[in-house]
Design a protein around this motif. Structure first.
Motif, short mmCIF file in Angstrom:
data_model
loop_
_atom_site.label_atom_id
_atom_site.label_comp_id
_atom_site.label_asym_id
_atom_site.label_seq_id
_atom_site.Cartn_x
_atom_site.Cartn_y
_atom_site.Cartn_z
N GLY A 84 40.80 141.99 26.98
CA GLY A 84 40.63 142.07 28.43
C GLY A 84 39.22 142.49 28.77
N ASP A 85 38.60 141.73 29.64
CA ASP A 85 37.19 141.97 29.97
C ASP A 85 36.98 143.31 30.65
N ALA A 86 37.84 143.67 31.58
CA ALA A 86 37.68 144.92 32.31
C ALA A 86 37.85 146.13 31.39
N ILE A 87 38.85 146.09 30.53
CA ILE A 87 39.09 147.19 29.60
C ILE A 87 37.94 147.28 28.60
N ASN A 88 37.46 146.13 28.15
CA ASN A 88 36.34 146.09 27.22
C ASN A 88 35.10 146.74 27.82
N LYS A 89 34.79 146.39 29.07
CA LYS A 89 33.63 146.98 29.73
C LYS A 89 33.82 148.48 29.96
N ALA A 90 35.04 148.88 30.30
CA ALA A 90 35.32 150.30 30.50
C ALA A 90 35.15 151.07 29.19
N PHE A 91 35.62 150.49 28.10
CA PHE A 91 35.49 151.13 26.78
C PHE A 91 34.02 151.28 26.41
N ASN A 92 33.24 150.22 26.62
CA ASN A 92 31.80 150.28 26.31
C ASN A 92 31.09 151.30 27.20
N PHE A 93 31.47 151.35 28.47
CA PHE A 93 30.89 152.34 29.38
C PHE A 93 31.22 153.75 28.91
N LEU A 94 32.44 153.96 28.46
CA LEU A 94 32.85 155.27 27.94
C LEU A 94 32.03 155.65 26.70
N CYS A 95 31.79 154.69 25.82
CA CYS A 95 30.97 154.95 24.62
C CYS A 95 29.55 155.35 25.01
N ILE A 96 28.98 154.65 25.98
CA ILE A 96 27.63 154.96 26.44
C ILE A 96 27.60 156.32 27.12
N LEU A 97 28.61 156.60 27.94
CA LEU A 97 28.68 157.89 28.63
C LEU A 97 28.81 159.05 27.64
N LEU A 98 29.65 158.90 26.62
CA LEU A 98 29.79 159.94 25.60
C LEU A 98 28.49 160.13 24.83
N SER A 99 27.81 159.04 24.54
CA SER A 99 26.54 159.13 23.81
C SER A 99 25.49 159.86 24.65
N LEU A 100 25.41 159.53 25.92
CA LEU A 100 24.46 160.22 26.79
C LEU A 100 24.79 161.70 26.93
N SER A 101 26.08 162.03 26.98
CA SER A 101 26.47 163.43 27.08
C SER A 101 26.11 164.19 25.80
N MET A 102 26.17 163.51 24.66
CA MET A 102 25.75 164.14 23.41
C MET A 102 24.26 164.44 23.42
N ILE A 103 23.47 163.52 23.97
CA ILE A 103 22.03 163.73 24.04
C ILE A 103 21.72 164.89 24.99
N VAL A 104 22.40 164.96 26.13
CA VAL A 104 22.19 166.06 27.07
C VAL A 104 22.57 167.40 26.44
N ALA A 105 23.69 167.42 25.72
CA ALA A 105 24.12 168.66 25.05
C ALA A 105 23.11 169.07 23.98
N MET A 106 22.58 168.09 23.24
CA MET A 106 21.58 168.40 22.21
C MET A 106 20.33 168.99 22.84
N VAL A 107 19.86 168.40 23.93
CA VAL A 107 18.66 168.92 24.60
C VAL A 107 18.90 170.36 25.07
N LYS A 108 20.07 170.60 25.63
CA LYS A 108 20.39 171.94 26.10
C LYS A 108 20.45 172.94 24.94
N LEU A 109 21.08 172.55 23.84
CA LEU A 109 21.25 173.48 22.72
C LEU A 109 19.97 173.69 21.92
N ILE A 110 19.19 172.65 21.75
CA ILE A 110 18.02 172.74 20.87
C ILE A 110 16.78 173.18 21.62
N TRP A 111 16.54 172.63 22.78
CA TRP A 111 15.27 172.84 23.46
C TRP A 111 15.29 173.92 24.53
N LEU A 112 16.44 174.21 25.11
CA LEU A 112 16.45 175.20 26.20
C LEU A 112 16.92 176.56 25.75
#
Length: 112
Positions: A84-112
């Motif tokens: 399903g195209d909609a579910i596929n796009k939602a899954f990919n968006f979730l993967c990107i969102l989780l990846s970005l949240s990991m980068i934000v958490a890393m910046v907060k933990l390491i640099w701040l």
């Protein structure tokens, strides 16, 4: 994945995953080696372990590569198993969102 211009080529994805996996393994071996040389027994030791600028930069690069690897893997999983195209796009968006949240958490933990 089309935003990153690698969705069209399985070969590019394969090469990027192999490079990122190599970087992740090398970083992991470095951390394990440093922990054997200087064991971390308390919070102060952990803070001093991550205090050198070169280690913060290396950790930041490794986390960014790790998250890129996760996005590529998520895209491949969605392409193979998520119907399903909609579910596929939602899954990919979730993967990107989780990846970005990991980068934000890393910046907060390491640099701040």
């Amino acid at each position: 994945m089309a935003v990153m211009n690698i969705a069209r080529s399985g070969t590019k994805q394969w090469v990027l995953q192999r490079i990122s996996n190599t970087v992740i393994v090398a970083y992991s071996l470095l951390v394990v080696t440093l922990l054997f040389l200087e064991p971390v027994t308390n919070h102060q030791a952990l803070a001093s372990f991550f205090s050198p600028i070169w280690f913060k930069v290396l950790t930041s690069i490794s986390v960014c590569i790790f998250t890129l690897n996760g996005v590529i893997a998520g895209w491949q999983i969605a392409g193979d198993y998520v119907k399903g195209d909609a579910i596929n796009k939602a899954f990919n968006f979730l993967c990107i969102l989780l990846s970005l949240s990991m980068i934000v958490a890393m910046v907060k933990l390491i640099w701040l």
